[in-house]
Structure formats: C-alpha cells, structure tokens
Design a protein around this motif. Sequence first.
Motif, PDB file in Angstrom:
ATOM      1  N   PHE A  66       8.062  -9.102   8.748  1.00  0.00           N
ATOM      2  CA  PHE A  66       6.580  -8.338   9.098  1.00  0.00           C
ATOM      3  C   PHE A  66       5.780  -8.609   7.818  1.00  0.00           C
ATOM      4  N   ILE A  68      -1.141  -8.069   0.395  1.00  0.00           N
ATOM      5  CA  ILE A  68      -0.765  -9.512  -0.294  1.00  0.00           C
ATOM      6  C   ILE A  68      -2.125 -10.233  -0.568  1.00  0.00           C
ATOM      7  N   PHE A  89       0.912  -1.156   0.005  1.00  0.00           N
ATOM      8  CA  PHE A  89      -0.057  -0.022  -0.066  1.00  0.00           C
ATOM      9  C   PHE A  89       0.898   1.429  -0.160  1.00  0.00           C
ATOM     10  N   PRO A  90       0.246   2.506  -0.525  1.00  0.00           N
ATOM     11  CA  PRO A  90       1.126   3.537  -0.432  1.00  0.00           C
ATOM     12  C   PRO A  90       1.800   3.881   0.826  1.00  0.00           C
ATOM     13  N   ASP A  91       1.351   3.490   2.057  1.00  0.00           N
ATOM     14  CA  ASP A  91       1.889   3.778   3.337  1.00  0.00           C
ATOM     15  C   ASP A  91       2.893   2.747   3.761  1.00  0.00           C
ATOM     16  N   GLY A  92       3.209   1.892   2.768  1.00  0.00           N
ATOM     17  CA  GLY A  92       4.373   0.882   3.152  1.00  0.00           C
ATOM     18  C   GLY A  92       4.018  -0.159   3.720  1.00  0.00           C
ATOM     19  N   PHE A  93       2.752  -0.635   3.892  1.00  0.00           N
ATOM     20  CA  PHE A  93       2.128  -1.756   4.623  1.00  0.00           C
ATOM     21  C   PHE A  93       2.170  -2.945   3.369  1.00  0.00           C
ATOM     22  N   PRO A  94       2.021  -4.181   3.787  1.00  0.00           N
ATOM     23  CA  PRO A  94       1.939  -5.173   2.906  1.00  0.00           C
ATOM     24  C   PRO A  94       0.523  -5.180   2.292  1.00  0.00           C
TER      25      PRO A  94
END
Lengths: 408, 408
Positions: B163, B137, B130-135
């Motif tokens: 993570f 998947i 995601f744009p905020d850097g979270f996966p």
Amino acid sequence: MAATPPLQSFSVLHSNKPSHSLLRPSSNKNRTFFSFTSNLRCEIKGFDFESHRGWTIERVSDMSKDSTNSHTNPSSPLLSVSAVTSASQFPTKNAKKVVLFYCAETKALAEKIAAETDAIELRSISWGKFPDGFPNIFIPNAQGIRGMHVAFLASFSSPAVIFEQIPVIYALPKLFIASFTLVLPFFPTGTSERMEDEGDIATAFTLARLLSNIPISRGGPTSLVTFDIHALQERFYFGDNILPCFESGIPLLKRRLQDLPDSDNISVAFPDDGAWKRFHKQLQHFPTIVCAKVREGDQRIVRIKEGDPRGRHIVIVDDLVQSGGTLIECQKVLAAHGATKISAYVTHGIFPNKSWARFGHDNGGHPESAFTYFWITDSCPLTVKDVMNRPPFEILSLASSISASLQI
Amino acid sequence: MAATPPPPSFSLHSNKPSHSHSLLRLSSNENRTFFSFNSNLRCEIKGFESHRGWTIERVSDMSKDSANSHITNPSSPFLSVSSVTSASQFPTKNAKRVVLFYCPETKVLAEKIAAQTDSIELRNISWGKFPDGFPNIFIPNAQGIRGMHVAFLASFSSPAVIFEQIPVIYALPKLFIASFTLVLPFFPTGTSERMEDEGDIATAFTLARLLSNIPISRGGPTSLVTFDIHALQERFYFGDNILPCFESGIPLLKRRLQDLPDSDNISIAFPDDGAWKRFHKQLQHFPTIVCAKVREGDQRMVRIKEGDPRGRHIVIVDDLVQSGGTLIECQKVLAAHGATKISAYVTHGIFPNKSWARFGHDNGGHPESAFTYFWITDSCPLTVRDVMNRPPFEILSLASSISASLQI
C-alpha cells in the motif's frame, strides 16, 4: 404453475384499487422477474399468502425507484402514491434484506447495526494468514448469498489492513449478488492533500482509485457509504463505476446537544474555515464562532475571527482529530474570551500514538484546561476501544445511520 | 533552424543502396513528426552528434514495430539490415535512457542495475509517514522526468509495503513521461491459488487487478517486468491496460552451472510436475529427474517418478521456496537413491520466519542432510540480507536481466 401467481396477485390484492393501468405493468414485471431469478422460484411454491404479497409489494417499490431516477415517467405520481400506500400498510415487508459482512475491527459496530433492524443479517468471513504474511481469506457459504443484497463494513485503519480487505471487497461483487454496498465510515487520508508541488502523492486519491475499480456486480456498481469525508475535493476523486453516498455524523451531535441540561446555552465553534464550510449549514440554528490560524512572526496562533463565546457552553466541531493540537489551541483562546464550558465533537477520532490522553475531563469550572464532553463516533474502532468509559469521551454510534443507508 | 537537421541525416547515408533512400525519406518524415510532438528533445538536437543518435533510435523503433505487427512489409529486410548496421556503428547511442526509481527495500538491487550501464540513472523518492501511519511520499524534481522513460523497482514483501508503493506506481505515469515500466521481480502470492470453493479469495488475482488499473502514461500502458511467476495461470490475470513481460532466472542458473568443477555431472530434479512444466524446456540439456508427492494412507511423501540420481550431483529447481519442506523431502529421497551431491535453485527465496536456517552446508559427503549450494536470486531483498555470506546460500543477481528488460 407459472400462470398462477400473477393472477393471484391481480385478483386478490388490487381488485379494489382505482389504478388498473398500474396493475397491468406490475403483473408484467412479475413475469419478467420470475423468469430471470430462479432463486425465487421455490419461494412461491407454497401458497403462503403473506410472503407472496410481500413479493409483489417489493416489485412496486422497485418500479417507483426506477421512475424517480429516470425522471421521465408520466405514471410517476401514481407509482409514488402506490408505494407510499404499500409502505404504510406493510412496513416490515418493505425493508430490503441485507447480508452484512465485516472485518475483525468492525465486528462490534456490525453487531450494533444488525441490532437496529431484522432486515440485516450478519455473516462472518474467515480471516487467515499464510506463513509469508499474505492474507488467506475465505467466505463461507458463498453460494448462499446469490441474489441477495450484500454489504461489507470496512475499516482502513492502516496500510496493512487495507490490503487484507481489498481482496474481499473485489471478490464479493462477483458472487451473483443483487447489489454490493461498501460501508467505510472513515475514509482515511494523510493530512496533506494539497498537491502543492509536482511530485506530491495524494494517498486519498490512490485509495479512491482502488475503490473506483471495484468490479461491478450483476446488480450494478458498488455503493460506497462514508461519513464526513475530510477534504471537500475528495468527493470528486471517485470514478463513474462507484456510487459514493456521503453521510454525516452531525445529526447525531444535534440530537445529543438537545439532551444537555444547558441546551439553550450552546454555541458552536469551528476551528478553521474548512470546518465552517463543511458544517455550518447543518448547525445554523446555533450561534457560531469561527476561529482562524494566523501567523505572528514565526509563531502560528489561533485567534477568534468572528463570534462571541462569553458566558456560553462552546462545542468545537470538526470532522476529525489527529494529535489534537488544534482543538487544544482553540480551547485556550475560547476560554480566555469568556467561555464557561468547552466541549468538542469530531466524527473521526484518529488519535495516533494515544494522543487522546491529552484531553482531560472538566468536572466544573475549568474550561481553560479540560473539556466537559468530547464526542466521537465509532468510525475508528481502535480509538473506541481505547477511550470507552473514559471521560470526557463519549461515543455516538453510527449504527442507526448506517442501517438507514443500507436501505437506500 | 527546423530545416537544418533532416538534410545532414540524408546526406550522411548517401552511399547506401537505393532502397535505403526510401527508408531515409520515411525516417526523415518520422523525425519531423516526432520533433513537433516532444518539445523536450529540441535542445538535444542542437549538437550534430546527438542528432545522429536520435535518427538511429527512430530506425530501431520502426524495425521493432514491423517485427511486432507481423504485417508484410517489403522493406523489412532492409530495415533489419540497417538497424543491425546502425547498432554496430553506434552501440552506446542506441541505448534507451531510463530513470529508475526504487523503494527502500530495493535500493541495493537498483544500484546494481544502474552499475550495468550508463543509460540507467537512479532517482530517489522521499518515503515518509504521517503520525497516523499513512504514507507521506514525495517525488523530488518531478518535472525533471518529463519526456523520459521511467521505471520503478518495486518489492511487495508484505501487505503494508504494497500500500505504500501503489500510490507511487499510480502517480509516476501521470507526470508526462515517455513510458513507464514497473519492475516487480517477485510477483507475490499466497500459496493457495486454486479457488477450490466458491468463496476462496485469490490474493494474486486481486494484486493483478490493482496493477492492471495503473493509469496509462502519455507514452502508453505500463510494462510489467516480473520473474518466474508462480502459477502459470497467473499470466492470464492481467487486463489489456498493462503489458506483462515474463522473465526467468533460469539463464542465470545455467551460466552458474557451467562454472562448476563437476559441470558434466549435473542432473536437474524437479520437486513436482508444476516445476517440470514451468522449467523443463529451458533445462532440457541436462538429465532430468521428476519427483512426485504421493499419498500412502494418511502420509504424504515424496517419491521419484522418473529419472535416476545415482552418482550424480543433483540440482533441485523450483520457482520459489517458502518453509522449504518440499525441498528437504526431495533431498532425502534423492540421497537415498544414490545422489552424491545435492544443491538447489529457486528464483524467489521467501523463507518466512527465518526458515532458511533449516538448510545446512554440505562440505563433502553428506548429501542426505545438507546442500552443496543453494542458489537464490535477489528478488526478495529481505532474504538476501539474511543469507548473505552464509553457506550454502549464494545470490545470483537479476541486475543484468532487469537492465536488459529496461531496454525493450
């Protein structure tokens, strides 16, 4: 020696009270407590009258809390009355002393929280790294926190820092502390949490699992303090071995709105039904506008579903902002329908890739292209650093809310 | 329809001794039970041939169960005999079919594992952000793996990728699969795992906790396959909800040593007592040298504690290498004491900050400053990419060992 303190407690403090039956259980509790916690023994060797008195009052408060939780205690009214009386007589003594640890990102907020009250003491952690990139972490004076209430102020701004903080969060409860509270102002999540297809992986659910598996301290399960969690369903992600305490930043907004020169001309706008469901009860004293995303052909546009913005100062309220596209679309529609000023509030200003730069400051008369105010809290420290002193942004600090939560 | 399969199974073995008959009856009963539980297998037994394979698998399972439980079972010899006979008759049918997922770092190794046998099928996962850097998947065709044995080939080379992979590891067991195996060739750790002071935080212990909390699949707890775990105590970090399977890369080394032109002149050197404790039983057919770190004044140096390197080709064996300082110190000491050639083997070549560049290639006659061979396995994919085709390094692949582990 052991016989002295209870007698003192009984004869000196409460001989003039009517509820003698209360005193007897209190005295008994004192004896039990004394035998369990050797750390307190040295504290009552000195006859210092004041600290001894404080000790007794804390026990009364504890009993009161216990009875409230269990719901079946005929002495409850008496206990409550006594606790209230005690609190009013000795307000500072009733405050629970808390040791607050923090990570590098949350140092500024931790210092603000500690400034709120004398009951919170800051402690630092040594954050190092081994050459292979893995954390090398040390808690100085770990034995010194035995028997104390401990909190950790976390910030999970990226996958890497989560893995750095999880070892600390898993280690602190095992150090013979009285209780452990994890303060996580922003519970992070990818945007998509709908599990629309088998095979979708909900990141937030995994994070809730990690936190639900925090070891239980000797004083009981971890309390988790978090603000304006994104999806309402996420409240149900937590297992029974953690006690989530869901707080909100909206009280800060309401207080701020009262200070505005045009506070009697404020209307609140929600960008979608989700925001309305989440916040409308807390903001029901303001006229409300609800927007909706609708599909016209291939285009998704924002439309006003209900409410009238004409002539009003509109504050768009949501729990978080990412790139900000939704807020800007709402701004355009509201301005087109006659809003004279537009501001925004979100609890969590995530703003990946410096997307806060899209928001210009309206110094007067241009609601269609700029914001009068844009309030965020300090739940996302990286953003706070970026937008400090940059209009239209203004930071409403969560420090007082967190400080109050730590006293629960 | 349901009545048809058992009779052919029975009659097929009519030429067996009478004890086998009782086995077959029991087997037949098991078949019926299994059939009613797992509807996914129904279509597979319509053809007569696959039915035969199915029966044999059940026999093998029973044999394994009795071996594991150690219960005195008078039929045990017959079970073993029958199992061996079955295996020799239908070798390919006995193989357990496994679906192997992998992450970007382990794609190469996953392909090697799948090349070992037809019973392992590769499946990929969509790794997004995601744009905020979270996966972000997604597991495509998640329903398609229902009833199948599933494995995930992980690589925890940094806190960030851990993570990213944990959500997948926590999600796969819940997809109605027959069993879940987590293959983690290198179980990472910071170097310091001694908890010398209260307040030290053991990263490996935290990681073991995260893995011990993997949800239990419908087929039972997760199996964890890992190689040459660093500290012997780490075997005890895992809770009862995970089944660790500790494998070793040493068999690969032994096979490789046999192929050397001077295989009769090899001696094994251990850089410290820890390595000796970990590996000496597997390498007891070679003459052994044990080094030790000793303190002389402020200096820590390496000394030969026992054994004689004179005139020999020495292979220094350890479980992992980081910056490589220890290996280089050993090399100098061994060369000074008469070693003619020096090589090294470590299972896990971590080499942070490109420290592999310190190791030069000895093309002949310079044991004091370079290595003849430096073997590593492919447990650390980032290092493999760096040192591929760069003497003295040579990669011994774990693919066959992992493939065999997946059949357990």
